[in-house]
Design an enzyme around this catalytic site. Structure first.
Site, PDB file in Angstrom:
ATOM      1  N   HIS A   1       0.858  -1.187   0.000  1.00  0.00           N
ATOM      2  CA  HIS A   1       0.000   0.000   0.000  1.00  0.00           C
ATOM      3  C   HIS A   1       0.894   1.236   0.000  1.00  0.00           C
ATOM      4  CE1 HIS A   1       1.088   0.090   4.202  1.00  0.00           C
ATOM      5  NE2 HIS A   1       0.531  -1.091   4.407  1.00  0.00           N
TER       6      HIS A   1
ATOM      7  N   GLY B   1       1.855   3.139   2.254  1.00  0.00           N
ATOM      8  CA  GLY B   1       2.863   3.164   3.320  1.00  0.00           C
ATOM      9  C   GLY B   1       4.143   2.460   2.856  1.00  0.00           C
ATOM     10  N   HIS B   2       3.985   1.297   2.201  1.00  0.00           N
ATOM     11  CA  HIS B   2       5.169   0.593   1.683  1.00  0.00           C
ATOM     12  C   HIS B   2       5.856   1.429   0.599  1.00  0.00           C
ATOM     13  CE1 HIS B   2       2.754  -3.068   3.006  1.00  0.00           C
ATOM     14  NE2 HIS B   2       3.888  -3.215   3.647  1.00  0.00           N
TER      15      HIS B   2
ATOM     16  N   SER C   1      -2.086  -0.183   6.800  1.00  0.00           N
ATOM     17  CA  SER C   1      -1.654  -1.533   7.153  1.00  0.00           C
ATOM     18  C   SER C   1      -2.286  -2.498   6.176  1.00  0.00           C
ATOM     19  CB  SER C   1      -2.113  -1.868   8.578  1.00  0.00           C
ATOM     20  OG  SER C   1      -2.019  -3.264   8.803  1.00  0.00           O
TER      21      SER C   1
END
Ligand code: PAF
Length: 290
Positions: A39, A41-42, A190
């Site tokens: 996502h 965040g990654h 997450s």
């Protein structure tokens, strides 16, 4: 973003050879370890990795050693084709996506024991979790041979355990912690969020709201950690779909519980929504980043 060439490896020896060739060519290597279901965040971790090294490796491996519930391991999302497409789109140089048999071949017997940092907080609720994390990260470091590795601060304790391991075992790898990337409503990104029902997803905002309530109470002058934790817990307990697990205020380095706030305090929490357990944290005072 233009598509670029991404080499995919599924065997450690092949990745080692590739990484060695990068080093011989004078390039620095960054690793972003993930369990996939990538996502934003990654992708922020990938962008950060790019700032620190010439080539970026993303590992994608759902690590059985760090799950203490088989239903959680089985339900963990594994959209590998989508993940590979995202890596290509974002210019990742190499993806390491081994099968379990390549990561843990028959006879595999060596584990990394993270010591006291792995036994507190999350470790108390998920026995052997950090042993599994430390073991797989040590193996990922061995295969990718990076100069730097980038981890999200959402997994605050994981970051502390990995920093300690990399230092204790003289791995010579710089560990970079990156600020948590959040959805517009504050929920920490997450891979587990995609397992929430729409109603649970809406309810899950109580997690960042509870941490905000702790920070607000602190700025109103509430200084006792028990009182602060109670403020945060009440926010979660007011949400019918949430099942409170813990909210503790600890020292950001030792992870030991605090009775009064100091400038390295962090509130860490875990909350359940159905079968999904979400974690989050918030630094409560200025200090060096975790
Ligand atoms: O944070 C994660 O996704 C995992 O714990 C990690 C670091 C990739 C190890 O499996």
């Amino acid at each position: 973003m233009p598509a670029s060439s991404t080499t995919v490896f599924d065997q450690p020896a092949a990745l080692m050879a590739w990484s060695d060739a990068q080093r011989v060519a004078g390039r620095t290597v960054a690793l972003v370890p993930t369990m996939g279901a990538l996502h934003d965040g990654h992708l922020a971790l990938v962008a950060e990795a790019r700032r620190h090294a010439d080539v970026v490796v993303v590992s994608i491996f759902v690590n059985p050693l760090q799950f203490n519930r088989s239903d959680d391991f089985d339900a963990y999302p594994r959209p590998l084709d989508d993940d590979l497409a995202l890596c290509r789109e974002h210019g990742v140089d190499a993806v390491y996506a081994p099968r379990a048999a390549a990561m843990y071949p028959p006879g595999f017997a060596t584990h990394v024991e993270p010591g006291p940092l792995g036994e507190l907080l999350e470790g108390a609720h998920r026995p052997h979790h950090f042993r599994g994390v430390a073991t797989v990260v040590a193996k990922l470091f061995g295969a990718a041979r990076p100069h730097v590795a980038v981890f999200g601060q959402k997994d605050f304790q994981q970051l502390a355990v990995i920093r300690r391991m990399a230092g204790d075992l003289d791995m010579g790898i710089e560990i970079i912690g990156m600020a948590t990337v959040r959805e517009p409503d504050g929920l920490a990104m997450s891979s587990r969020n995609r397992r929430l029902s729409p109603a649970e997803r809406a309810a899950a905002t109580c997690v960042p709201r509870s941490l905000q309530a702790v920070a607000d109470a602190l700025s109103r002058g509430v200084a006792g950690t028990a009182e602060l934790a109670a403020v945060g817990r009440a926010v979660v307990q007011a949400e019918p779909l949430a099942r409170f697990e813990h909210l503790e205020i600890v020292d950001a380095d030792t992870l030991q519980p605090l009775t009064t706030i100091h400038d390295r305090a962090v509130a860490v929490t875990a909350v359940w929504f159905g079968q999904v357990r979400l974690i989050d944290n918030r630094l409560l005072a200025a200090g060096r980043p975790a």
